[in-house]
Write an enzyme that holds these catalytic residues in place. Sequence first.
Site, mmCIF file in Angstrom:
data_model
loop_
_atom_site.group_PDB
_atom_site.id
_atom_site.type_symbol
_atom_site.label_atom_id
_atom_site.label_comp_id
_atom_site.label_asym_id
_atom_site.label_seq_id
_atom_site.Cartn_x
_atom_site.Cartn_y
_atom_site.Cartn_z
ATOM 1 N N HIS A 38 0.833 -1.203 0.000
ATOM 2 C CA HIS A 38 0.000 0.000 0.000
ATOM 3 C C HIS A 38 0.869 1.255 0.000
ATOM 4 C CE1 HIS A 38 -3.541 -2.434 0.661
ATOM 5 N NE2 HIS A 38 -4.283 -1.356 0.644
ATOM 6 N N LYS A 103 -10.442 -8.556 6.470
ATOM 7 C CA LYS A 103 -11.222 -8.981 7.636
ATOM 8 C C LYS A 103 -11.282 -7.862 8.656
ATOM 9 C CE LYS A 103 -7.523 -10.944 10.345
ATOM 10 N NZ LYS A 103 -7.107 -11.533 11.548
#
Lengths: 167, 283
Positions: A38, A103
């Site tokens: 990222h 999640k």
Amino acid sequence: MKTHNLTLPLSPAEIDKLKINDKVLLTGYLFTARDVAHKRMMEIIQKGEVLPFELSEIALFYCGPSPVRPGNICGAIGPTTSSRMNSYTPYFIQKGLRVMIGKGEISSEVQNTIKEYKAVYLTMAGGISAYLSQFIVSCETFLWPELGPEAIHKLLVKEIPAYVQCK
Amino acid sequence: MNMRYVSRETIEEELTKAINYITFNPDPELPALLKSALADETNDVSKDILNCMLENIKLAPKIEIPLCQDTGSFIVFAEIGNQCSIPDAPLSQIINETLIKVSAELYLRPSILKDPLLHRINTGTNAPAVIHISIVEGDKLILHIAQKGGGAENMSQLKMFTPSANPEDIIDFVIHTVQVAKGNACPPLIIGLGIGGNFETCAILAKKALLAPLSHKNPVLEYAALEQNILKSVNRTGIGVQGMGGKNTALAVHILTAPCHIASLPVAVNLQCHSHRHTTIII
């Protein structure tokens, strides 16, 4: 619980039809990315350079797979905690990203950006890697192999299960 | 005093078998607890995921894909008998060399970095393990081992209470920890609670508490009752399986205690995900 069979990338109309807690069975390409990937992706865009994929056409899967055993299609695969990507996600959504899979809960800032841009965040169950491996058709290291499990891997999946958590 | 010698080869062999086992098999009591959670659950998403978890446990040893891609930090609590000698090499060296070898053989994900802050470079081997050594009476070497994933570990908490705190305050702290964690810790959880000792001891106790058999209860009745009370309270939060809602947020709570300073009441909550991978080796 409603189940949708969906092929990636998702159209705005397909995202629009989804309801919170619906089950989706995804078919298509997922690109894995964790914290380091990222950071690097953000640096590339901020420098004005081009990513080797269109954010609007991919689903980003917060996942660090294990190495592939010779003869197997993939290693162990499953979601990591999405909230670690909170500081990057709104930026990527603004640059076109629409589908994120991970999640756990995401920040209210990320939730608001998802709603504003009509994106979707899907939860995949953690700790079920052997089960999920059945839905992987192929797996290749796509970018930054030196990062090992934190590299970007390109996964072709067939009807892999996830649940709508935010849209 | 007669010393019993344990060879490097014996430790390597037993450790290799045990790491193989826990990579593909959770605590043997876990499937029954997941099944009873499933029977009791009313939330559709949680039921669906519980079924996937049970299927995963059946599949993993058959297809030799780890239960979870995060095979974690490798945790060892070693109890060395005072009449047990390990002359071939330092125990920590034997553990780390075995871990490196088995991680490569099983294609485990390397998840350990050399430096936590400035140079986050992967060691590539899963070493070093986190090793706690204690000397006990006897001639055995006992190794309690676990693969501890990062998700649940990240959501664990420690708090230095003052002596004015009561059991209700401790329950509230556990509930707070679980509520902050939500789905990040991969519930249904196993909760290790360390009460007493000092700053570092309570954290070690909380981790050690997780390595007991799932059905283990604290031998002191009041603490066993507190374990049950915390379990019921946590399951009333409604967080549910993977944070998706429902009645099953935790499967077990284990408490370990230690004497502490008159000024202190340290409490640590170590969360463990449903992928509860641990075993005990007795050599």
